[in-house]
Design an enzyme around this catalytic site. Structure first.
Site: not given
Length: 393
Positions: A112-113, A116, A118, A120, A122, A140, A198, A228-229
């Site tokens: 998730h970082d 979006i 790169g 960084d 954020s 998020n 996504p 997803h495992s």
């Protein structure tokens, strides 16, 4: 047992990446060049798969306006904080027994970082004056593990104040060694996170386009979704497939009938009315698809879901996830859609049959993701607290 299974998964990925890393370590120490997974090792187990396929799309080609000014470096902190990697690794190992269920959450944080704007850090920023936090973006809101990053950062700060960035800690520290030298963003991107992460409801073309916009081809997309495992997937991410798929007042016809009964037994139809279609599972609300499904139901209806555990040393990471897709037993729509395209289904079949191929491809794709649009050199800053930007005064 939960701890042993999760730790065995993380340690295995660590070993795979160390092996990949060490192959070129000596030549890179002197030049300070960055790692670029531009090609894959041959897939010797699959003669029908082109193991020598053309170079993967580069991130720079996907975003021509972005120019990375300085390359990441191998062992970047060798002089400034030589014990950094050891501190990070040992802290994670210390936390594993008491926070084992949160370990997969760190993998999700990385995705998730990095996806979006790169890698960084954020996503770690709290809301403050002039900053809207990415944590408040709908995809998020179910993220966890921020306090684990805080703990790791505090340990590193005690050894080397103001040296090691939160971006480096998040991007690779908990899981595998990477080229380092990232710096932390001073801004957050909640609107972009809402629009670009996504969705669990993505069809195949949308999923491919989303990953392609970040420089990932179909092979890498299929391998990344292998995350997803491990962990838990909550009903809110897939309940529409069970009761009101595409507004038809019925289930997704692609779901195996017997599996549909299992899912419906755990996810109440009343969830459909309150289901939020925007949250993104991305690389995790993780699932560990296996032939035997261990379901854990929480007290909150919105958080009911499936806790699917990795089967341990007798099974192979991720392969059961892909085997389930071939049996129409994918939980998320975006996952099941991987069998809807010729090339993506080819890789689903490949990973369902060859765990070593999956481990290698997943590792390389994660390393590529962790190097996406990083801030280096004079760009960004090194935060002292991962939740807050440094004051200019």
């Amino acid at each position: 047992m939960d701890f042993t299974r999760k730790l065995s998964f993380l340690v295995f990925i660590l070993c795979v990446l160390i092996s990949l890393k060490n192959q070129n370590a000596e030549t890179r120490k002197g030049g300070g060049s960055s790692y670029s997974p531009s090609s894959y090792p041959p897939a010797s187990s699959f003669d029908d798969i082109n193991a020598a396929e053309e170079e993967n799309n580069k991130v720079e080609e996907a975003d021509e306006d972005y120019q990375q000014p300085t390359l990441l470096q191998y062992n970047f902190y060798q002089q400034s904080c030589p014990n950094a990697e050891h501190i990070i690794r040992s802290t994670v190992h210390r936390l594993c027994p008491i926070r084992s269920q949160d370990m997969p959450a760190l993998l999700r944080l990385v995705f998730h970082d990095c996806f979006i704007e790169g890698c960084d850090a954020s996503v770690l920023l709290d809301a403050a004056d002039g900053i809207e936090s990415e944590k408040e973006s709908p995809p998020n809101q179910s993220l966890r593990g921020f306090d684990l990053i805080d703990i790791i950062k505090e340990e590193v700060e005690e050894e080397c104040p103001g040296i090691v960035s939160c971006a480096d800690i998040l991007a690779g520290g908990p899981f595998y060694p990477l080229d380092t030298g990232r710096r932390d963003s001073t801004v957050s991107f909640p609107e972009i996170a809402t629009l670009e992460l996504p969705s669990p409801q993505d069809n195949l073309s949308d999923a491919i386009a989303s990953f392609a916009s970040k420089g990932f081809d179909e092979r890498e997309t299929v391998s990344l979704l292998g995350a997803h495992s491990t962990g838990m997937i909550h009903c809110k991410f897939f309940v529409d497939r069970l009761y009101n798929f595409s507004g038809n007042n019925g289930p997704d016809p692609s779901i195996d009938i017997e599996f549909l009964k299992v899912l419906r037994a755990k996810c109440n139809n009343s969830l459909s009315a309150s289901h939020d279609s925007s949250p993104s599972p991305s690389l995790s609300p993780s699932l560990s698809p296996s032939s035997s499904i261990d379901v854990s139901v929480s007290s909150s209806s919105l958080d009911d879901g499936l806790k699917l555990e990795y089967e341990g040393p007798g099974s192979s990471f991720g392969t059961l996830y892909y085997r389930n897709l071939l049996q129409n037993r994918g939980i998320l729509y975006v996952d099941q859609q991987l069998t809807a395209g010729e090339e993506t289904e080819t890789w689903v079949r490949a990973y369902a049959s060859d765990s070593s191929l999956l481990r290698r491809d997943f590792a390389l794709a994660m390393m590529k993701l962790s190097s996406y649009r990083v801030l280096t050199g004079p760009m960004g800053q090194v935060r002292l607290n991962c939740r807050r930007v440094l004051s200019e005064s």
